[in-house]
Design a protein around this motif. Structure first.
Motif, PDB file in Angstrom:
ATOM      1  N   GLY A  47       2.049  -7.234   6.119  1.00 43.72           N
ATOM      2  CA  GLY A  47       1.823  -8.586   5.637  1.00 43.72           C
ATOM      3  C   GLY A  47       2.240  -8.803   4.193  1.00 43.72           C
ATOM      4  N   PHE A  48       2.621  -7.763   3.500  1.00 41.16           N
ATOM      5  CA  PHE A  48       3.047  -7.880   2.110  1.00 41.16           C
ATOM      6  C   PHE A  48       4.564  -7.720   2.022  1.00 41.16           C
ATOM      7  CE2 PHE A  48      -1.304  -6.266   1.848  1.00 41.16           C
ATOM      8  CZ  PHE A  48      -1.862  -7.236   1.029  1.00 41.16           C
ATOM      9  N   LYS A  49       5.165  -8.425   1.096  1.00 43.84           N
ATOM     10  CA  LYS A  49       6.605  -8.322   0.891  1.00 43.84           C
ATOM     11  C   LYS A  49       6.935  -6.955   0.298  1.00 43.84           C
ATOM     12  CE  LYS A  49       7.035 -13.249   0.201  1.00 43.84           C
ATOM     13  NZ  LYS A  49       7.380 -14.318  -0.729  1.00 43.84           N
ATOM     14  N   LEU A  50       8.077  -6.389   0.731  1.00 43.98           N
ATOM     15  CA  LEU A  50       8.452  -5.037   0.311  1.00 43.98           C
ATOM     16  C   LEU A  50       8.682  -4.950  -1.199  1.00 43.98           C
ATOM     17  CD1 LEU A  50       8.998  -2.174   1.302  1.00 43.98           C
ATOM     18  CD2 LEU A  50      11.376  -2.822   1.654  1.00 43.98           C
ATOM     19  N   GLY A  51       9.251  -5.987  -1.814  1.00 43.28           N
ATOM     20  CA  GLY A  51       9.434  -5.990  -3.270  1.00 43.28           C
ATOM     21  C   GLY A  51       8.108  -5.911  -4.006  1.00 43.28           C
ATOM     22  N   PHE A  52       7.130  -6.658  -3.532  1.00 38.30           N
ATOM     23  CA  PHE A  52       5.786  -6.604  -4.118  1.00 38.30           C
ATOM     24  C   PHE A  52       5.184  -5.217  -3.932  1.00 38.30           C
ATOM     25  CE2 PHE A  52       1.202  -6.853  -3.364  1.00 38.30           C
ATOM     26  CZ  PHE A  52       0.778  -7.353  -4.576  1.00 38.30           C
ATOM     27  N   TRP A  53       5.358  -4.636  -2.727  1.00 37.59           N
ATOM     28  CA  TRP A  53       4.799  -3.316  -2.443  1.00 37.59           C
ATOM     29  C   TRP A  53       5.386  -2.269  -3.377  1.00 37.59           C
ATOM     30  CZ3 TRP A  53       6.593   1.447  -0.853  1.00 37.59           C
ATOM     31  CH2 TRP A  53       5.612   2.355  -0.470  1.00 37.59           C
ATOM     32  N   PHE A  54       6.714  -2.311  -3.590  1.00 38.97           N
ATOM     33  CA  PHE A  54       7.334  -1.341  -4.496  1.00 38.97           C
ATOM     34  C   PHE A  54       6.830  -1.523  -5.914  1.00 38.97           C
ATOM     35  CE2 PHE A  54      10.628   0.111  -1.536  1.00 38.97           C
ATOM     36  CZ  PHE A  54      10.675   1.440  -1.911  1.00 38.97           C
ATOM     37  N   ALA A  55       6.669  -2.753  -6.346  1.00 37.96           N
ATOM     38  CA  ALA A  55       6.199  -3.006  -7.705  1.00 37.96           C
ATOM     39  C   ALA A  55       4.760  -2.528  -7.889  1.00 37.96           C
ATOM     40  CB  ALA A  55       6.306  -4.499  -8.030  1.00 37.96           C
ATOM     41  N   GLN A  56       3.937  -2.647  -6.850  1.00 40.80           N
ATOM     42  CA  GLN A  56       2.524  -2.309  -6.969  1.00 40.80           C
ATOM     43  C   GLN A  56       2.192  -0.877  -6.551  1.00 40.80           C
ATOM     44  OE1 GLN A  56       0.409  -4.368  -8.468  1.00 40.80           O
ATOM     45  NE2 GLN A  56       2.205  -5.636  -8.783  1.00 40.80           N
ATOM     46  N   GLN A  57       2.808  -0.387  -5.488  1.00 43.28           N
ATOM     47  CA  GLN A  57       2.431   0.915  -4.934  1.00 43.28           C
ATOM     48  C   GLN A  57       3.590   1.895  -4.844  1.00 43.28           C
ATOM     49  OE1 GLN A  57      -0.715   1.710  -4.089  1.00 43.28           O
ATOM     50  NE2 GLN A  57      -1.433  -0.309  -4.676  1.00 43.28           N
ATOM     51  N   GLY A  58       4.717   1.441  -4.361  1.00 47.50           N
ATOM     52  CA  GLY A  58       5.831   2.332  -4.034  1.00 47.50           C
ATOM     53  C   GLY A  58       6.336   3.147  -5.193  1.00 47.50           C
ATOM     54  N   SER A  59       6.444   2.533  -6.367  1.00 53.12           N
ATOM     55  CA  SER A  59       6.954   3.274  -7.514  1.00 53.12           C
ATOM     56  C   SER A  59       5.999   4.394  -7.922  1.00 53.12           C
ATOM     57  CB  SER A  59       7.218   2.343  -8.690  1.00 53.12           C
ATOM     58  OG  SER A  59       6.050   1.672  -9.071  1.00 53.12           O
ATOM     59  N   MET A  60       4.706   4.195  -7.729  1.00 53.11           N
ATOM     60  CA  MET A  60       3.737   5.254  -8.053  1.00 53.11           C
ATOM     61  C   MET A  60       3.864   6.423  -7.077  1.00 53.11           C
ATOM     62  SD  MET A  60       0.360   3.188  -9.247  1.00 53.11           S
ATOM     63  CE  MET A  60       0.426   1.913  -8.009  1.00 53.11           C
ATOM     64  N   TYR A  61       4.048   6.108  -5.793  1.00 56.63           N
ATOM     65  CA  TYR A  61       4.231   7.175  -4.802  1.00 56.63           C
ATOM     66  C   TYR A  61       5.499   7.973  -5.088  1.00 56.63           C
ATOM     67  CZ  TYR A  61       0.586   4.976  -1.969  1.00 56.63           C
ATOM     68  OH  TYR A  61      -0.595   4.460  -1.517  1.00 56.63           O
ATOM     69  N   VAL A  62       6.569   7.271  -5.422  1.00 58.93           N
ATOM     70  CA  VAL A  62       7.822   7.961  -5.738  1.00 58.93           C
ATOM     71  C   VAL A  62       7.639   8.824  -6.984  1.00 58.93           C
ATOM     72  CG1 VAL A  62      10.218   7.620  -6.465  1.00 58.93           C
ATOM     73  CG2 VAL A  62       9.269   6.259  -4.596  1.00 58.93           C
ATOM     74  N   PHE A  63       6.907   8.335  -7.975  1.00 58.81           N
ATOM     75  CA  PHE A  63       6.670   9.112  -9.180  1.00 58.81           C
ATOM     76  C   PHE A  63       5.933  10.412  -8.862  1.00 58.81           C
ATOM     77  CE2 PHE A  63       3.993   9.993 -12.993  1.00 58.81           C
ATOM     78  CZ  PHE A  63       5.018  10.394 -13.816  1.00 58.81           C
ATOM     79  N   VAL A  64       4.921  10.355  -8.006  1.00 55.67           N
ATOM     80  CA  VAL A  64       4.179  11.562  -7.633  1.00 55.67           C
ATOM     81  C   VAL A  64       5.093  12.533  -6.881  1.00 55.67           C
ATOM     82  CG1 VAL A  64       2.282  12.434  -6.204  1.00 55.67           C
ATOM     83  CG2 VAL A  64       1.930  10.440  -7.655  1.00 55.67           C
TER      84      VAL A  64
END
Length: 85
Positions: A47-64
């Protein structure tokens, strides 16, 4: 290798690894979260847009993940140059 060339070669490879991982992190955090946001927003996850997800969550997962990749690559580099324990 001569004693002075070994640390220089080690440090050169270390810096190369760091720069590659930082470039990936930049592309994911800044690129996916800001630059490519509009294109990524066409896709929805939960239900969330992928751009929003990357800005909020995805970049943190990639960082880990990048932290674990860095540890693995540095362990291999340490063994290659004889700096492992």
């Amino acid at each position: 290798m001569i004693n002075q060339e070994k640390p220089k070669a080690y440090w050169k490879e270390n810096i190369r690894i760091v720069l590659i991982l930082l470039a990936i992190w930049f592309l994911v955090s800044f690129g996916a979260g800001i630059i490519f946001k509009e294109a990524l927003n066409e896709v929805k996850i939960g239900g969330f847009k992928l751009g929003f997800w990357f800005a909020q969550q995805g970049s943190m997962y990639v960082f880990v993940v990048l932290i674990f990749v860095y540890v693995r690559l540095m362990n291999k580099l340490d063994k290659k140059y004889g700096y492992d324990e």
